[in-house]
Design an enzyme around this catalytic site. Structure first.
Site, PDB file in Angstrom:
ATOM      1  N   ARG A 155       0.855  -1.186   0.000  1.00 51.54           N
ATOM      2  CA  ARG A 155       0.000   0.000   0.000  1.00 51.54           C
ATOM      3  C   ARG A 155       0.884   1.226   0.000  1.00 51.54           C
ATOM      4  O   ARG A 155       1.566   1.469   0.986  1.00 51.54           O
ATOM      5  CB  ARG A 155      -0.814   0.037   1.291  1.00 51.54           C
ATOM      6  N   ASP A 187       0.900   5.260   0.239  1.00 58.00           N
ATOM      7  CA  ASP A 187      -0.047   6.287   0.695  1.00 58.00           C
ATOM      8  C   ASP A 187      -0.346   7.297  -0.402  1.00 58.00           C
ATOM      9  O   ASP A 187       0.359   7.366  -1.402  1.00 58.00           O
ATOM     10  CB  ASP A 187       0.560   7.087   1.877  1.00 58.00           C
ATOM     11  N   ARG A 241       8.294   7.314   6.505  1.00 54.82           N
ATOM     12  CA  ARG A 241       8.146   8.757   6.701  1.00 54.82           C
ATOM     13  C   ARG A 241       8.414   9.151   8.154  1.00 54.82           C
ATOM     14  O   ARG A 241       8.967  10.223   8.419  1.00 54.82           O
ATOM     15  CB  ARG A 241       6.767   9.204   6.234  1.00 54.82           C
TER      16      ARG A 241
END
Length: 250
Positions: A51, A53, A198
């Site tokens: 996944r 973002d 991140r």
């Protein structure tokens, strides 16, 4: 006869709400599935390597789908690309064993985070690198990054989102390099938690700003406390850059 086809693709994620199909937002998966279904003449469901973002890019990405169509693999990229917007490109299609699964068969992944570290912004890096005007010492960032390498519980650097069975992951390397104004942070692991890269980058930037010492990071990881680590940096600087598979899909 049904075939399992792996696609190697790349995309600029700025216009998309991530890879995953979502009810009321445009995603990369949905855009790709629509284009594929017109090529193979039946509805298609894609499984992606992970996944990403909203706003995150992929220089390399792998997805697989099943089809009863007999279109040759070497014709698929061109056929699909003519039906895709120009910020998503299929580079290669490969027939893979039935057991192949883009996420389950992936052994490790590398993400690269780019910071544009200059007093003045650069229009060509908008949504492609995080503009950070205060001078960062990449040697401190490097020292901090090395603390993340190894097998740890990474709860302290994930946003609460997707529930996972375990928050333990193995980071194989976390390298920081600078070329001119551009700082690149490359992280490779056997899997990533939601927003993990991140938050890790935010933590090494905090170290470079003197808000924490590189040597504090093991204790932060042990605590599992998200508020002790650095912030989650913006998505535009993040790229999926390498994937590892046993099959020759890349």
């Amino acid at each position: 006869m049904e075939r399992n086809i792996a696609l190697k693709l790349m995309y600029n994620g700025t216009a998309y709400h991530g890879w995953q199909v979502q009810k009321n937002a445009v995603s990369v998966a949905e855009t790709l599935e629509k284009a594929l279904s017109t090529v193979v003449c039946h509805p298609v469901k894609c499984t992606g390597a992970g996944r990403t973002d909203a706003g995150v890019h992929a220089e390399v990405y792998v997805a697989n789908f099943r089809t009863t169509s007999t279109i040759p693999c070497d014709r698929i990229p061109l056929a699909v690309n003519t039906r895709l917007p120009n910020d998503i490109v299929v580079v290669k299609a490969t027939q893979v064993p039935d057991s192949f699964n883009a996420i389950g068969s992936c052994q490790k992944k590398e993400y690269t985070y780019r910071l544009y570290n200059s007093r003045l912004g650069n229009p060509f890096y908008v949504d492609r690198a995080w503009f950070y005007p205060k001078r960062l010492d990449e040697s401190v960032m490097r020292r901090a990054a090395s603390q993340f390498v190894g097998t740890h519980d990474f709860r302290a650097v994930r946003s609460v989102g997707t529930e996972t069975r375990t928050t333990v992951r193995t980071v194989y390397y976390f390298d920081v390099s600078r070329q001119g104004e551009l700082i690149e942070c490359k992280v490779c692991a056997n899997g990533f938690l939601y927003n993990m890269v991140r938050a890790m980058v935010g933590t090494i930037v905090y170290a470079a700003e003197g808000k924490l010492a590189p040597e504090d990071i093991p204790a932060i990881l042990d605590s599992g406390n998200r508020t002790l680590a650095g912030p989650t940096v913006p998505p535009g600087g993040l790229y999926m850059t390498r994937l590892w598979y046993e099959e020759d899909v890349l």
